[in-house]
Design a protein around this motif. Structure first.
Motif, PDB file in Angstrom:
ATOM      1  N   TYR A   1       1.165  -1.321  -0.018  1.00 20.16           N
ATOM      2  CA  TYR A   1      -0.101   0.211  -0.385  1.00 20.16           C
ATOM      3  C   TYR A   1       1.032   1.309   0.010  1.00 20.16           C
ATOM      4  O   TYR A   1       1.371   1.018   0.604  1.00 20.16           O
ATOM      5  N   ASP A   2       0.958   1.997  -1.335  1.00 14.56           N
ATOM      6  CA  ASP A   2       1.050   3.359  -1.454  1.00 14.56           C
ATOM      7  C   ASP A   2       0.631   4.854  -0.217  1.00 14.56           C
ATOM      8  O   ASP A   2      -0.430   4.891  -1.173  1.00 14.56           O
ATOM      9  N   ALA A   3       0.680   4.804   0.494  1.00 18.70           N
ATOM     10  CA  ALA A   3      -0.605   5.677   1.129  1.00 18.70           C
ATOM     11  C   ALA A   3       0.252   6.895   1.291  1.00 18.70           C
ATOM     12  O   ALA A   3      -0.210   8.006   2.027  1.00 18.70           O
ATOM     13  N   GLU A   4       1.478   6.909   0.369  1.00 21.09           N
ATOM     14  CA  GLU A   4       1.720   8.638   0.404  1.00 21.09           C
ATOM     15  C   GLU A   4       1.289  10.254  -0.201  1.00 21.09           C
ATOM     16  O   GLU A   4       0.171   9.470  -1.148  1.00 21.09           O
ATOM     17  N   GLY A   5       0.885  11.117   0.802  1.00 18.38           N
ATOM     18  CA  GLY A   5       0.058  11.848   0.525  1.00 18.38           C
ATOM     19  C   GLY A   5      -0.926  11.909   1.476  1.00 18.38           C
ATOM     20  O   GLY A   5      -1.008  12.686   1.687  1.00 18.38           O
ATOM     21  N   GLY A   6      -0.930  10.918   2.134  1.00 21.88           N
ATOM     22  CA  GLY A   6      -2.312  11.162   3.271  1.00 21.88           C
ATOM     23  C   GLY A   6      -1.235  12.276   4.201  1.00 21.88           C
ATOM     24  O   GLY A   6      -0.772  12.307   4.932  1.00 21.88           O
ATOM     25  N   MET A   7      -2.570  12.881   5.247  1.00 18.60           N
ATOM     26  CA  MET A   7      -1.949  14.101   5.611  1.00 18.60           C
ATOM     27  C   MET A   7      -3.348  14.056   7.029  1.00 18.60           C
ATOM     28  O   MET A   7      -4.048  13.886   7.358  1.00 18.60           O
ATOM     29  N   GLY A   8      -2.392  15.625   7.806  1.00 11.16           N
ATOM     30  CA  GLY A   8      -3.845  15.542   9.080  1.00 11.16           C
ATOM     31  C   GLY A   8      -2.942  16.909   9.683  1.00 11.16           C
ATOM     32  O   GLY A   8      -1.334  16.878   9.712  1.00 11.16           O
ATOM     33  N   THR A   9      -3.615  17.139  10.450  1.00 10.80           N
ATOM     34  CA  THR A   9      -3.282  18.725  11.811  1.00 10.80           C
ATOM     35  C   THR A   9      -3.659  18.217  13.095  1.00 10.80           C
ATOM     36  O   THR A   9      -5.193  18.311  13.365  1.00 10.80           O
TER      37      THR A   9
ATOM     38  N   LEU B   1      -9.812  16.336  11.922  1.00  8.84           N
ATOM     39  CA  LEU B   1     -10.399  15.482  11.471  1.00  8.84           C
ATOM     40  C   LEU B   1     -11.579  16.020  10.085  1.00  8.84           C
ATOM     41  O   LEU B   1     -11.302  15.629   9.111  1.00  8.84           O
ATOM     42  N   GLU B   2     -11.588  17.417   9.726  1.00 11.15           N
ATOM     43  CA  GLU B   2     -11.508  17.648   8.982  1.00 11.15           C
ATOM     44  C   GLU B   2     -10.417  17.982   8.392  1.00 11.15           C
ATOM     45  O   GLU B   2     -10.143  18.480   6.711  1.00 11.15           O
ATOM     46  N   SER B   3      -9.144  17.680   9.017  1.00 12.78           N
ATOM     47  CA  SER B   3      -8.094  18.105   8.217  1.00 12.78           C
ATOM     48  C   SER B   3      -7.420  16.756   7.585  1.00 12.78           C
ATOM     49  O   SER B   3      -6.225  16.620   7.131  1.00 12.78           O
ATOM     50  N   LEU B   4      -7.937  15.663   8.036  1.00  6.54           N
ATOM     51  CA  LEU B   4      -7.450  14.187   8.304  1.00  6.54           C
ATOM     52  C   LEU B   4      -7.715  13.209   7.101  1.00  6.54           C
ATOM     53  O   LEU B   4      -8.854  13.719   6.501  1.00  6.54           O
ATOM     54  N   TYR B   5      -6.267  12.834   6.057  1.00  9.49           N
ATOM     55  CA  TYR B   5      -6.864  12.324   4.525  1.00  9.49           C
ATOM     56  C   TYR B   5      -6.154  11.251   4.641  1.00  9.49           C
ATOM     57  O   TYR B   5      -4.876  11.123   4.941  1.00  9.49           O
ATOM     58  N   ILE B   6      -6.789   9.780   4.095  1.00 11.56           N
ATOM     59  CA  ILE B   6      -6.211   8.559   4.317  1.00 11.56           C
ATOM     60  C   ILE B   6      -6.289   8.365   2.801  1.00 11.56           C
ATOM     61  O   ILE B   6      -7.328   8.172   2.491  1.00 11.56           O
ATOM     62  N   PRO B   7      -5.010   8.601   1.536  1.00  9.36           N
ATOM     63  CA  PRO B   7      -5.724   7.787   0.764  1.00  9.36           C
ATOM     64  C   PRO B   7      -5.857   6.431   0.746  1.00  9.36           C
ATOM     65  O   PRO B   7      -6.240   5.617   0.928  1.00  9.36           O
ATOM     66  N   PRO B   8      -7.381   6.433  -0.446  1.00  8.39           N
ATOM     67  CA  PRO B   8      -7.903   5.038  -0.624  1.00  8.39           C
ATOM     68  C   PRO B   8      -7.109   3.711  -1.171  1.00  8.39           C
ATOM     69  O   PRO B   8      -5.933   3.922  -1.487  1.00  8.39           O
ATOM     70  N   LEU B   9      -7.047   2.683  -1.171  1.00  2.00           N
ATOM     71  CA  LEU B   9      -6.739   1.547  -1.457  1.00  2.00           C
ATOM     72  C   LEU B   9      -7.715   1.266  -2.961  1.00  2.00           C
ATOM     73  O   LEU B   9      -8.435   0.961  -3.180  1.00  2.00           O
ATOM     74  N   THR B  10      -6.330   1.879  -4.215  1.00  3.14           N
ATOM     75  CA  THR B  10      -6.746   1.518  -5.511  1.00  3.14           C
ATOM     76  C   THR B  10      -5.528   0.936  -6.134  1.00  3.14           C
ATOM     77  O   THR B  10      -5.149   0.851  -5.790  1.00  3.14           O
ATOM     78  N   SER B  11      -6.009   0.729  -7.785  1.00  2.00           N
ATOM     79  CA  SER B  11      -5.227   0.022  -8.301  1.00  2.00           C
ATOM     80  C   SER B  11      -3.709   0.301  -8.307  1.00  2.00           C
ATOM     81  O   SER B  11      -2.964   0.060  -9.257  1.00  2.00           O
ATOM     82  N   SER B  12      -3.861   2.340  -8.078  1.00  2.00           N
ATOM     83  CA  SER B  12      -2.857   2.334  -8.213  1.00  2.00           C
ATOM     84  C   SER B  12      -1.944   2.840  -7.330  1.00  2.00           C
ATOM     85  O   SER B  12      -1.442   3.858  -6.762  1.00  2.00           O
ATOM     86  N   THR B  13      -2.982   2.647  -6.388  1.00  7.36           N
ATOM     87  CA  THR B  13      -1.720   3.013  -4.817  1.00  7.36           C
ATOM     88  C   THR B  13      -1.814   1.368  -4.203  1.00  7.36           C
ATOM     89  O   THR B  13      -1.403   1.310  -2.979  1.00  7.36           O
TER      90      THR B  13
END
Length: 230
Positions: A79-87, A109-121
């Protein structure tokens, strides 16, 4: 009689940065909570940091490449989770004497993002996921403590995992609760070892969760739930 219990585990390479604001300020955290119906409730809480015996910090959270997601008895997903972020914000209290090194932290939670698992990640057995498959991660809570001296991190994590196959199939939300830790964690079927914060603010967090059945026969069978005699 033994039971076969499914589990989810996830080593997450990430970076945590703490920054102490120069001025005391008012911080507002918005928690977005989805109800069982179509409506969405938003709870707004304000924290005013004015106590001179408190030290306020801003904490940033970033996920990186090289993650894994393990489900039940199956091999790990790459799993390539690069790009996930939060403060988030944290406050060290020194009112009753010298402060300890544990820094309580709560992420917005408004700033928290975790990339989905897809064919590209994500890959399974070395191959990308089929284009129509998708696993979304919707955070509902992320809070805990960071020890600035030892580098130990413990974060309580709660999220909904949404499995879908294009427009043909969408499973009910799968609720996952775990503690993401820089230490070692063990479950019935899965285990993992994290890595503490280094001088650059990088660490590896691991977590193992046992999930409850949902109202979906296919997904319960895929995950090996509920417990069955074996």
């Amino acid at each position: 009689m033994n039971c076969k219990i499914n589990s989810l585990s996830s080593p997450i390479p990430c970076k945590l940065c703490t920054k102490k604001p120069k001025l005391r300020r008012r911080n507002t955290i918005l928690f977005s909570i989805s109800s069982s119906g179509k409506q969405q409730k938003t709870i707004s809480t304000s924290t005013r940091i004015e106590n001179p015996t408190s030290e306020a910090y801003t904490v940033s959270f970033k996920t990186e490449k090289g993650c894994k997601l393990a489900i039940s008895r199956y091999p790990d997903f790459e799993y390539d989770a690069e790009g996930g972020m939060g403060t988030g914000i944290a406050a060290k209290v020194t009112e009753n004497g010298p402060a300890n090194n544990d820094l309580p932290v709560s992420f917005d939670l408004e700033s928290l993002y975790i990339p989905p698992l897809t064919s590209s990640t994500a890959k399974f057995l070395g191959l990308p996921l089929p284009p129509f498959l998708k696993i979304e991660v919707v955070p509902e809570a992320l809070h805990g403590s960071i020890n600035q001296e030892s580098g130990k991190v413990d974060l309580e994590f709660k999220a909904k995992f949404l499995f879908s196959a294009g427009s043909l199939y969408k499973a009910p939300p799968l609720l996952v609760k775990t503690v993401l830790t820089s230490e070692e964690t063990k479950g019935t079927m899965k285990s993992g070892r994290g890595r503490r914060l280094d001088k650059e603010g990088k660490c590896r967090l691991v977590g193992v969760a046992t999930v409850d059945p949902i109202d979906d026969f296919f997904m319960n069978s895929f995950l090996g739930i509920p417990c069955v005699p074996c």
